[in-house]
Design a protein around this motif. Sequence first.
Motif, PDB file in Angstrom:
ATOM      1  N   THR A 118      -6.539   6.277  -1.898  1.00 43.99           N
ATOM      2  CA  THR A 118      -6.363   4.826  -1.730  1.00 43.99           C
ATOM      3  C   THR A 118      -4.906   4.435  -1.974  1.00 43.99           C
ATOM      4  OG1 THR A 118      -8.606   4.500  -2.513  1.00 43.99           O
ATOM      5  CG2 THR A 118      -7.224   2.550  -2.433  1.00 43.99           C
ATOM      6  N   THR A 119      -4.251   5.100  -2.928  1.00 41.83           N
ATOM      7  CA  THR A 119      -2.848   4.762  -3.198  1.00 41.83           C
ATOM      8  C   THR A 119      -1.990   5.042  -1.961  1.00 41.83           C
ATOM      9  OG1 THR A 119      -3.333   5.768  -5.354  1.00 41.83           O
ATOM     10  CG2 THR A 119      -1.130   4.835  -5.049  1.00 41.83           C
ATOM     11  N   ILE A 120      -2.299   6.139  -1.267  1.00 43.21           N
ATOM     12  CA  ILE A 120      -1.543   6.446  -0.036  1.00 43.21           C
ATOM     13  C   ILE A 120      -1.749   5.321   0.982  1.00 43.21           C
ATOM     14  CG2 ILE A 120      -1.253   8.071   1.902  1.00 43.21           C
ATOM     15  CD1 ILE A 120      -2.083  10.324   0.071  1.00 43.21           C
ATOM     16  N   LYS A 121      -3.018   4.905   1.124  1.00 45.16           N
ATOM     17  CA  LYS A 121      -3.302   3.811   2.064  1.00 45.16           C
ATOM     18  C   LYS A 121      -2.568   2.527   1.665  1.00 45.16           C
ATOM     19  CE  LYS A 121      -7.871   5.337   3.493  1.00 45.16           C
ATOM     20  NZ  LYS A 121      -9.299   5.094   3.333  1.00 45.16           N
ATOM     21  N   ARG A 122      -2.498   2.303   0.370  1.00 46.42           N
ATOM     22  CA  ARG A 122      -1.791   1.097  -0.098  1.00 46.42           C
ATOM     23  C   ARG A 122      -0.320   1.141   0.309  1.00 46.42           C
ATOM     24  NH1 ARG A 122      -4.601  -2.002  -3.994  1.00 46.42           N
ATOM     25  NH2 ARG A 122      -6.230  -0.936  -5.175  1.00 46.42           N
ATOM     26  N   VAL A 123       0.324   2.296   0.132  1.00 50.73           N
ATOM     27  CA  VAL A 123       1.746   2.388   0.475  1.00 50.73           C
ATOM     28  C   VAL A 123       1.924   2.216   1.986  1.00 50.73           C
ATOM     29  CG1 VAL A 123       3.855   3.754   0.298  1.00 50.73           C
ATOM     30  CG2 VAL A 123       2.142   3.941  -1.469  1.00 50.73           C
ATOM     31  N   GLN A 124       1.028   2.817   2.765  1.00 53.46           N
ATOM     32  CA  GLN A 124       1.131   2.652   4.220  1.00 53.46           C
ATOM     33  C   GLN A 124       0.991   1.189   4.615  1.00 53.46           C
ATOM     34  OE1 GLN A 124      -1.790   5.584   5.094  1.00 53.46           O
ATOM     35  NE2 GLN A 124      -0.278   7.088   5.796  1.00 53.46           N
ATOM     36  N   PHE A 125       0.074   0.504   3.931  1.00 51.56           N
ATOM     37  CA  PHE A 125      -0.145  -0.920   4.197  1.00 51.56           C
ATOM     38  C   PHE A 125       1.109  -1.729   3.854  1.00 51.56           C
ATOM     39  CE2 PHE A 125      -2.052  -5.088   3.519  1.00 51.56           C
ATOM     40  CZ  PHE A 125      -2.999  -5.145   4.528  1.00 51.56           C
ATOM     41  N   VAL A 126       1.692  -1.421   2.705  1.00 54.32           N
ATOM     42  CA  VAL A 126       2.909  -2.122   2.282  1.00 54.32           C
ATOM     43  C   VAL A 126       4.033  -1.893   3.292  1.00 54.32           C
ATOM     44  CG1 VAL A 126       4.764  -2.065   0.546  1.00 54.32           C
ATOM     45  CG2 VAL A 126       2.384  -2.285  -0.180  1.00 54.32           C
ATOM     46  N   LEU A 127       4.182  -0.646   3.740  1.00 55.13           N
ATOM     47  CA  LEU A 127       5.224  -0.344   4.728  1.00 55.13           C
ATOM     48  C   LEU A 127       5.001  -1.134   6.019  1.00 55.13           C
ATOM     49  CD1 LEU A 127       5.598   3.493   4.105  1.00 55.13           C
ATOM     50  CD2 LEU A 127       7.492   1.846   4.078  1.00 55.13           C
ATOM     51  N   ALA A 128       3.725  -1.196   6.445  1.00 58.49           N
ATOM     52  CA  ALA A 128       3.426  -1.937   7.676  1.00 58.49           C
ATOM     53  C   ALA A 128       3.714  -3.432   7.497  1.00 58.49           C
ATOM     54  CB  ALA A 128       1.971  -1.715   8.081  1.00 58.49           C
ATOM     55  N   MET A 129       3.390  -3.957   6.331  1.00 59.71           N
ATOM     56  CA  MET A 129       3.635  -5.386   6.095  1.00 59.71           C
ATOM     57  C   MET A 129       5.114  -5.695   6.029  1.00 59.71           C
ATOM     58  SD  MET A 129       0.695  -6.372   3.447  1.00 59.71           S
ATOM     59  CE  MET A 129       0.046  -7.925   3.949  1.00 59.71           C
ATOM     60  N   LEU A 130       5.881  -4.792   5.443  1.00 57.89           N
ATOM     61  CA  LEU A 130       7.330  -5.001   5.394  1.00 57.89           C
ATOM     62  C   LEU A 130       7.902  -5.033   6.809  1.00 57.89           C
ATOM     63  CD1 LEU A 130       8.223  -2.669   2.396  1.00 57.89           C
ATOM     64  CD2 LEU A 130       8.601  -5.155   2.509  1.00 57.89           C
ATOM     65  N   GLU A 131       7.356  -4.167   7.658  1.00 56.60           N
ATOM     66  CA  GLU A 131       7.785  -4.103   9.048  1.00 56.60           C
ATOM     67  C   GLU A 131       7.511  -5.422   9.766  1.00 56.60           C
ATOM     68  OE1 GLU A 131      10.070  -2.016  10.757  1.00 56.60           O
ATOM     69  OE2 GLU A 131       9.195  -0.898   9.077  1.00 56.60           O
ATOM     70  N   GLN A 132       6.268  -5.930   9.587  1.00 56.83           N
ATOM     71  CA  GLN A 132       5.823  -7.096  10.371  1.00 56.83           C
ATOM     72  C   GLN A 132       6.150  -8.446   9.741  1.00 56.83           C
ATOM     73  OE1 GLN A 132       1.564  -6.755  10.975  1.00 56.83           O
ATOM     74  NE2 GLN A 132       1.789  -4.536  11.205  1.00 56.83           N
TER      75      GLN A 132
END
Length: 360
Positions: free
Chosen positions: A307-321
């Motif tokens: 889940t922590t990996i998914k959280r970081v991926q989510f954060v990266l995507a949000m920073l992008e968008q």
Amino acid sequence: MNQRQKQQQEFDQSEQNLIVGSEQQCPLSPEQLAMTTADCDYVVETFESGLTAQVFHIRIDGQDYTLKKKRPQAKVQNLDGQYSFLNEVQRRFDFQTQKNNPNSAPDFQHIVETIYANYRLGIIVSEWIEGTPIVEITDDLMVELFSTLLACERIGLFEWDLCSGNLLVNEQGQLKLFDFGYMYRFEPLQHFNSNGLSAPLFDASERFETRFLSGWLLEKEYSQKESLQLFKAVKRQALRMLEDKRGWLDANQAKPEVIERVQASIEKVETALSSDAKLEHLFTLEMFRSHVLDIEDDLEGKSCTSTTIKRVQFVLAMLEQHYNLLREGGALFYQNQDKSQAQLREDYLRKKALVVEYQL
Ligand SMILES: Nc1ncnc2c1ncn2[C@@H]1O[C@H](COP(=O)(O)OP(=O)(O)O)[C@@H](O)[C@H]1O
Ligand SMILES: [Mg+2]
């Protein structure tokens, strides 16, 4: 060391004991319970997940109980972890005091019953809660959760660890709280939480969103629309709690800063509930905040999961968008404050590598 840690260390190093309930209620002698291992014939099930304690589902004379037993040596190095068992016995004492008073008992009906606890023996005996983790977020559960958290706050207790493993739903469909290793005393009329006035970011609904909801929405892979509906349902009940809290703060002459903070939260949620676009805006900000906070917790404890990996991926995507929205909405705080989009991308890529390294 903070004041609480000092007091807990002092207590731990003294000869004092803290006992909750009476030995007569114990299904076996306290000494015998303290020697329980997974091999004992009265042990039905063992939960080994805890770093500071083992939890046993036990059955004696046909009656089920939960035995939480302190590990001789906590598997965590940090002070809060080391004193979490003592902290829990202290909270059990506080709760039994409330539960023994018929006027306050109903407010704490969603808190587990402690049958007996003895700090020096390292045992906490509770009722066994036959139930499951939360499988569906319903209005009733949210009402029970937030009203219980507010009742705790009113007696000066702030809960930090509202993770899925600490929330059970019993066979009657009622929520039960039972793990108080990280529930700390605070001055509810003077302070935001048990960090005093220094970190207004942390409050009951933030804790639930950070420790439970944000991860849950990721894991269940809900669509954006479904996620927003659930977020709305949670916020509706959080709003009721905030309004009750404000009323209580007003009635008890709380510090203006504390009242203003709750008022600001009320207005923030009311705005979000006024249109779909505003709801989505708050959802973006708060989920980003929750993921950011939980990633730091997991990294600090070197206890990362998938889940922590998914959280970081989510954060990266949000920073992008949504970089501009996040910056303007105040979601870039602490270590992320004032950083550029490129810098944050770099930071979170580095964190992602660490999260992979620290998988449990
Ligand atoms: N009173 C209880 N009734 C039923 N299950 C319990 C009870 N207390 C703990 N458990 C189970 O044991 C697990 C670990 O207990 P918990 O008190 O959260 O300890 P830890 O400190 O290890 O997190 C819980 O996630 C839950 O599944
Ligand atoms: Mg727990």
